[in-house]
Scaffold this motif. Structure first.
Motif, PDB file in Angstrom:
ATOM      1  N   MET A 233      -4.016  14.107  66.988  1.00  0.00           N
ATOM      2  CA  MET A 233      -5.065  13.447  66.201  1.00  0.00           C
ATOM      3  C   MET A 233      -4.751  13.557  64.712  1.00  0.00           C
ATOM      4  O   MET A 233      -4.336  14.599  64.239  1.00  0.00           O
ATOM      5  CB  MET A 233      -6.413  14.131  66.503  1.00  0.00           C
ATOM      6  CG  MET A 233      -7.598  13.410  65.926  1.00  0.00           C
ATOM      7  SD  MET A 233      -7.910  11.829  66.708  1.00  0.00           S
ATOM      8  CE  MET A 233      -8.516  12.357  68.312  1.00  0.00           C
TER       9      MET A 233
ATOM     10  N   TYR B 153      -5.956  13.368  60.716  1.00  0.00           N
ATOM     11  CA  TYR B 153      -7.117  13.535  59.838  1.00  0.00           C
ATOM     12  C   TYR B 153      -6.704  13.265  58.400  1.00  0.00           C
ATOM     13  O   TYR B 153      -5.515  13.331  58.068  1.00  0.00           O
ATOM     14  CB  TYR B 153      -7.669  14.959  59.922  1.00  0.00           C
ATOM     15  CG  TYR B 153      -8.111  15.350  61.305  1.00  0.00           C
ATOM     16  CD1 TYR B 153      -9.406  15.052  61.743  1.00  0.00           C
ATOM     17  CD2 TYR B 153      -7.237  16.002  62.168  1.00  0.00           C
ATOM     18  CE1 TYR B 153      -9.808  15.404  63.022  1.00  0.00           C
ATOM     19  CE2 TYR B 153      -7.636  16.351  63.446  1.00  0.00           C
ATOM     20  CZ  TYR B 153      -8.922  16.056  63.869  1.00  0.00           C
ATOM     21  OH  TYR B 153      -9.319  16.404  65.126  1.00  0.00           O
TER      22      TYR B 153
ATOM     23  N   TYR C  97     -12.063  13.391  57.451  1.00  0.00           N
ATOM     24  CA  TYR C  97     -12.369  12.246  58.311  1.00  0.00           C
ATOM     25  C   TYR C  97     -11.222  12.060  59.285  1.00  0.00           C
ATOM     26  O   TYR C  97     -10.111  12.541  59.062  1.00  0.00           O
ATOM     27  CB  TYR C  97     -12.551  10.977  57.470  1.00  0.00           C
ATOM     28  CG  TYR C  97     -13.824  10.984  56.665  1.00  0.00           C
ATOM     29  CD1 TYR C  97     -15.002  10.441  57.180  1.00  0.00           C
ATOM     30  CD2 TYR C  97     -13.858  11.554  55.394  1.00  0.00           C
ATOM     31  CE1 TYR C  97     -16.184  10.460  56.449  1.00  0.00           C
ATOM     32  CE2 TYR C  97     -15.028  11.577  54.658  1.00  0.00           C
ATOM     33  CZ  TYR C  97     -16.195  11.031  55.187  1.00  0.00           C
ATOM     34  OH  TYR C  97     -17.357  11.059  54.464  1.00  0.00           O
ATOM     35  N   ARG C  98     -11.533  11.332  60.358  1.00  0.00           N
ATOM     36  CA  ARG C  98     -10.502  11.029  61.327  1.00  0.00           C
ATOM     37  C   ARG C  98      -9.802   9.738  60.926  1.00  0.00           C
ATOM     38  O   ARG C  98     -10.438   8.807  60.448  1.00  0.00           O
ATOM     39  CB  ARG C  98     -11.128  10.856  62.699  1.00  0.00           C
ATOM     40  CG  ARG C  98     -10.503  11.712  63.772  1.00  0.00           C
ATOM     41  CD  ARG C  98     -11.444  11.898  64.934  1.00  0.00           C
ATOM     42  NE  ARG C  98     -12.148  10.654  65.235  1.00  0.00           N
ATOM     43  CZ  ARG C  98     -11.883   9.877  66.278  1.00  0.00           C
ATOM     44  NH1 ARG C  98     -10.936  10.215  67.116  1.00  0.00           N
ATOM     45  NH2 ARG C  98     -12.592   8.788  66.490  1.00  0.00           N
ATOM     46  N   LEU C  99      -8.503   9.703  61.139  1.00  0.00           N
ATOM     47  CA  LEU C  99      -7.749   8.489  60.856  1.00  0.00           C
ATOM     48  C   LEU C  99      -7.477   7.788  62.171  1.00  0.00           C
ATOM     49  O   LEU C  99      -6.833   8.355  63.052  1.00  0.00           O
ATOM     50  CB  LEU C  99      -6.395   8.859  60.248  1.00  0.00           C
ATOM     51  CG  LEU C  99      -6.187   8.816  58.756  1.00  0.00           C
ATOM     52  CD1 LEU C  99      -4.776   9.283  58.439  1.00  0.00           C
ATOM     53  CD2 LEU C  99      -6.411   7.430  58.193  1.00  0.00           C
ATOM     54  N   PRO C 100      -7.948   6.576  62.349  1.00  0.00           N
ATOM     55  CA  PRO C 100      -7.640   5.853  63.574  1.00  0.00           C
ATOM     56  C   PRO C 100      -6.118   5.701  63.707  1.00  0.00           C
ATOM     57  O   PRO C 100      -5.428   5.568  62.687  1.00  0.00           O
ATOM     58  CB  PRO C 100      -8.295   4.481  63.364  1.00  0.00           C
ATOM     59  CG  PRO C 100      -9.262   4.671  62.239  1.00  0.00           C
ATOM     60  CD  PRO C 100      -8.770   5.814  61.426  1.00  0.00           C
TER      61      PRO C 100
ATOM     62  N   VAL D 208     -15.424   5.285  53.458  1.00  0.00           N
ATOM     63  CA  VAL D 208     -15.851   6.211  54.514  1.00  0.00           C
ATOM     64  C   VAL D 208     -17.374   6.243  54.607  1.00  0.00           C
ATOM     65  O   VAL D 208     -18.062   5.977  53.627  1.00  0.00           O
ATOM     66  CB  VAL D 208     -15.348   7.650  54.237  1.00  0.00           C
ATOM     67  CG1 VAL D 208     -13.834   7.727  54.312  1.00  0.00           C
ATOM     68  CG2 VAL D 208     -15.852   8.167  52.898  1.00  0.00           C
TER      69      VAL D 208
ATOM     70  N   LYS E  87     -16.240  12.062  61.367  1.00  0.00           N
ATOM     71  CA  LYS E  87     -16.357  10.603  61.450  1.00  0.00           C
ATOM     72  C   LYS E  87     -15.021   9.933  61.163  1.00  0.00           C
ATOM     73  O   LYS E  87     -14.144  10.513  60.521  1.00  0.00           O
ATOM     74  CB  LYS E  87     -17.400  10.123  60.447  1.00  0.00           C
ATOM     75  CG  LYS E  87     -18.804  10.606  60.773  1.00  0.00           C
ATOM     76  CD  LYS E  87     -19.789  10.029  59.798  1.00  0.00           C
ATOM     77  CE  LYS E  87     -21.192  10.565  60.087  1.00  0.00           C
ATOM     78  NZ  LYS E  87     -21.994  10.618  58.865  1.00  0.00           N
ATOM     79  N   ASP E  88     -14.914   8.694  61.599  1.00  0.00           N
ATOM     80  CA  ASP E  88     -13.730   7.884  61.308  1.00  0.00           C
ATOM     81  C   ASP E  88     -13.838   7.285  59.916  1.00  0.00           C
ATOM     82  O   ASP E  88     -14.935   6.986  59.465  1.00  0.00           O
ATOM     83  CB  ASP E  88     -13.634   6.703  62.291  1.00  0.00           C
ATOM     84  CG  ASP E  88     -13.022   7.139  63.602  1.00  0.00           C
ATOM     85  OD1 ASP E  88     -12.735   8.349  63.751  1.00  0.00           O
ATOM     86  OD2 ASP E  88     -12.858   6.266  64.470  1.00  0.00           O
TER      87      ASP E  88
ATOM     88  N   THR F  23     -13.779   4.163  57.532  1.00  0.00           N
ATOM     89  CA  THR F  23     -14.190   2.792  57.813  1.00  0.00           C
ATOM     90  C   THR F  23     -13.077   1.806  57.492  1.00  0.00           C
ATOM     91  O   THR F  23     -12.838   0.852  58.205  1.00  0.00           O
ATOM     92  CB  THR F  23     -15.427   2.433  56.953  1.00  0.00           C
ATOM     93  OG1 THR F  23     -16.368   3.485  57.079  1.00  0.00           O
ATOM     94  CG2 THR F  23     -16.037   1.113  57.381  1.00  0.00           C
TER      95      THR F  23
END
Ligand code: ADP
Ligand code: ZN
Ligand code: ZN
Length: 686
Positions: free
Chosen positions: A1, A3, A18-21, A36, A64-65, A67
């Motif tokens: 994953m 971040y 935040y999470r990075l898609p 974000v 959260k991801d 945006t």
């Protein structure tokens, strides 16, 4: 994953994870902007500071991801974030607040396509050098184009170079009209020839037009201007250009230009270095742009030149203790003499009933001669509006701002009374609410009233007024300067704006209507400021050919300060103040931090101020002074209390700062104080 840690433009410490898609993981990198989610369903634009694979320790956190990824290339240079972190830690605020102040507003909203497109062309390597950058051809005729320096200027230039061998910062103390600008021009040309960039800092109030025109004739397209009166879009353009392969070589700008990306900064010039508008008051970061610029230069290995006719006592002290180099230029360009200063005793003239309103007969006479001879006059009165207050002639009632502890200023042009602190505006009452009488009068003189009276004395003279009210836009300001420079105006009346490094050739008379406005301020710098202001405004007179005359009207004709202004005795003023500052422990002998507390309720602000003082005393003992109420104890419905810390040199500042930040966090964490404002002003100027 994947971040990313994101810097957000908020007053909270730390970065947000935040999470990075997955589809963005390869594109995202430090320095790129992201949109974000933050707070209640809102989004905000932040800056990636790190991309990593480490899940946050706290497993209860909902990550959260992001945006949107706005950039695929960084919009800051390596080193810039560290500089922001330094500002945040030194000035006791969050990096987010620095980020917010640093980046043009437009870049914090989701960026427009055009700006994005530019960003994508940029490649930056680790040292912050543009890889695509071809050498920008410098006009080889640049050095012939430069004005020939006078022997005194040339020797100052040589001394500056010599001084830089020993010190990275040099203070150029050159009297008014000694031709400092031409020396800067030579230094800039030399830097450009070494392919170094130059940052030329100016105080906010000089809207750069006169100077920019002068520099543009020499440097043309190499020069970019960065100013708060420019649009957000223009500033964003300058920012992006500084990242590109063809950045401006010279940036002329106000304090926020220290935050611009510089790829190869070699020279920083701080013009009018004594100006207090280099210090940002509100909001955080409450930084001093001169000091921040020195830090920036130190970090990038650039040289710094501080220039002024009236050095700040701090800078002069630094030169005297050999921390900075010092170069003096004691003669005016073209051997013009410094103006002759005539002291006019208002008290005596009032006793003899010879004052005509705010004017002495001698000043009016000199003005008449000047206007008749086609010369120009500058009148200095440091208060805008018609009258600083209004009062009932019968009972003495004074209309005050309902939100601040100040009387309302009378503005006749708009027909209103206005609060200069919060902007509150009210109609001028027809009758006194206390005694029903209708004899309400303006007290004292503001620039509007001076203008009215001068118009009566000189009905055919062309008069202009330069203050905050007449210079709301850049074009209005520039038109005023332009008209005066071209001789369209005979008399220019103004607040301290007219003291700021302007160069007009036909000014033969300067009138200072009352020397004490500044001196009466309850501030340990009042003396220094008064000297600077008086010497600067006097310096507008007689800059070309003829010796100018200055009429200095005062209620305290025998003050030492007045004598020092008359004889242009900077050294005397400095020495005298240093004795006092040493004795009473003020800068430069101590380092000041003011703690500000504000709240709508007096009880809360008082309790908090006491609590802070108590806790500070536990760590700092007698270094803590206060709490006290500032001269204006309530502004915009908030009560204000201050606590002052006097810290002697040698204290471990990082620890001090850590302690203060923690204290703030602890107290604002308490329910009673959560709604209070609590901030620090490090090295306060007021
Ligand atoms: P300061 O900034 O020291 O107050 P300025 O740089 O404004 O002084 O110079 C004062 C005036 O003298 C300006 O009008 C400037 O154009 C002129 N001047 C200064 N140096 C030279 C020079 N070497 N050659 C021609 N004019 C000069
Ligand atoms: Zn009354
Ligand atoms: Zn107010």
């Amino acid at each position: 994953m994947n971040y990313c840690d994101v810097l957000l433009p908020v007053p909270l410490t730390g970065y947000f994870t935040y999470r990075l898609p997955p589809e963005l993981a390869t594109l995202a990198q430090a320095g790129c902007r992201v949109v974000v989610p933050f707070g209640n369903k809102k989004t905000t634009t932040g800056l990636i500071v790190r991309v990593h694979q480490t899940a946050p320790q706290d497993s209860t956190l909902i990550i959260k991801d992001i945006t949107e990824l706005v950039d695929t290339q960084p919009v800051i240079l390596p080193g810039q974030l560290a500089f922001w972190e330094w500002i945040a830690s030194y000035y006791l605020c969050s990096v987010g607040e620095v980020f917010k102040a640093a980046i043009p507003g437009k870049m914090k909203k989701v960026a427009k396509k055009k700006i994005k497109a530019r960003a994508e062309r940029i490649v930056i390597n680790d040292e912050g050098i543009d890889l695509l950058g071809e050498k920008i051809p410098l006009s080889s005729s640049l050095m012939p184009q430069l004005p020939v320096l006078s022997p005194a200027q040339q020797s100052a230039l040589d001394s500056i170079h010599a001084s830089w061998q020993q010190h990275s910062v040099c203070l150029l103390h050159g009297v008014t009209s000694s031709g400092k600008t031409e020396i800067y021009t030579h230094l800039i040309a030399e830097a450009l020839q070494r392919r170094e960039q130059v940052l030329y800092l100016l105080p906010e109030i000089v809207l750069t037009s006169q100077l920019t025109t002068r520099l543009k004739t020499v440097f043309g397209d190499h020069l970019g201007v960065y100013h708060s009166k420019y649009s957000d879009a223009q500033r964003a353009e300058v920012w992006m250009r500084q990242l590109s392969a063809e950045p401006y070589d010279i940036i002329v700008g106000v304090r926020s230009s220290v935050f611009l990306p510089f790829q190869r900064l070699g020279l920083v010039i701080v013009d009018e270095e004594h100006e207090t508008s280099f210090k940002q008051q509100e909001p955080a970061p409450r930084y001093h742009a001169r000091n921040a610029a020195i830090m920036l230069a130190t970090r990038t290995g650039a040289r710094t030149l501080l220039g002024t006719a009236t050095p700040s006592f701090e800078s002069y002290y630094n030169a005297r203790i050999d921390k900075y180099g010092l170069v003096k230029l004691t003669e005016r360009f073209g051997q013009v003499q410094l103006p002759e200063v005539e002291v006019i005793d208002i008290k005596e003239l009032q006793r003899k009933r010879l004052m005509q309103g705010a004017f002495s007969p001698a000043l009016l006479q000199a003005m008449r001669e000047a206007i008749d001879a086609g010369e120009q006059v500058i009148l200095f009165q440091n208060r805008r509006g018609f009258a600083p207050s209004v009062s009932c002639h019968v009972c003495g009632w004074v209309p005050r701002c309902p939100h601040c502890d100040v009387p309302l200023t009378l503005h006749k042009r708009t027909g209103h009374m206005t609060c200069h602190y919060c902007g509150f505006t009210a109609e001028i009452p027809g009758r006194c609410p206390a005694c029903e009488n209708s004899d309400l009068r303006g007290r004292g003189y503001g620039t509007e009233r001076i203008e009215d009276e001068i118009q009566k004395h000189f009905p055919s003279a062309r008069i202009a007024r330069m203050d905050l009210d007449t210079t709301r836009t850049r074009t209005a300001y520039e038109a005023l300067i332009q008209d005066f420079a071209s001789g369209e105006t005979d008399v220019l009346i103004g607040t301290q704006m007219v003291t700021k490094g302007l160069d007009f050739e036909r000014v033969s008379v300067v009138g200072i209507l009352s020397a004490e406005t500044m001196l009466n301020q309850p501030d340990f710098r009042a003396y220094e400021r008064s000297f600077q202001m008086l010497a600067q405004v006097a310096g507008r007179a007689g800059r070309r050919q003829h010796r100018g005359r200055v009429f200095l009207q005062t209620f305290n004709a025998d003050l030492g300060l007045i004598r020092q202004v008359v004889s242009n005795d900077y050294e005397g003023a400095y020495q005298e103040q240093m004795l006092e500052r040493r004795q009473f422990a003020y800068p430069p002998f101590v380092h000041l931090v003011t703690v500000y507390v504000k709240h709508r309720h007096l009880a809360v602000v008082d309790a908090l101020a006491k609590e802070i003082t108590l806790r500070l005393r536990a760590s700092f003992g007698t270094r803590v002074l206060g709490p006290d109420e500032p001269p204006i104890g309530r502004v915009a419905s908030l009560f204000i209390r201050r606590i002052m810390l006097k810290l002697e040199p040698g204290l471990p500042m990082p620890q001090v700062h850590e302690l203060l930040s923690q204290l703030r966090k602890d107290l604002l964490g308490m329910k009673t104080y959560a709604s209070a404002l609590f901030y620090f002003d490090v090295d306060p100027l007021s």
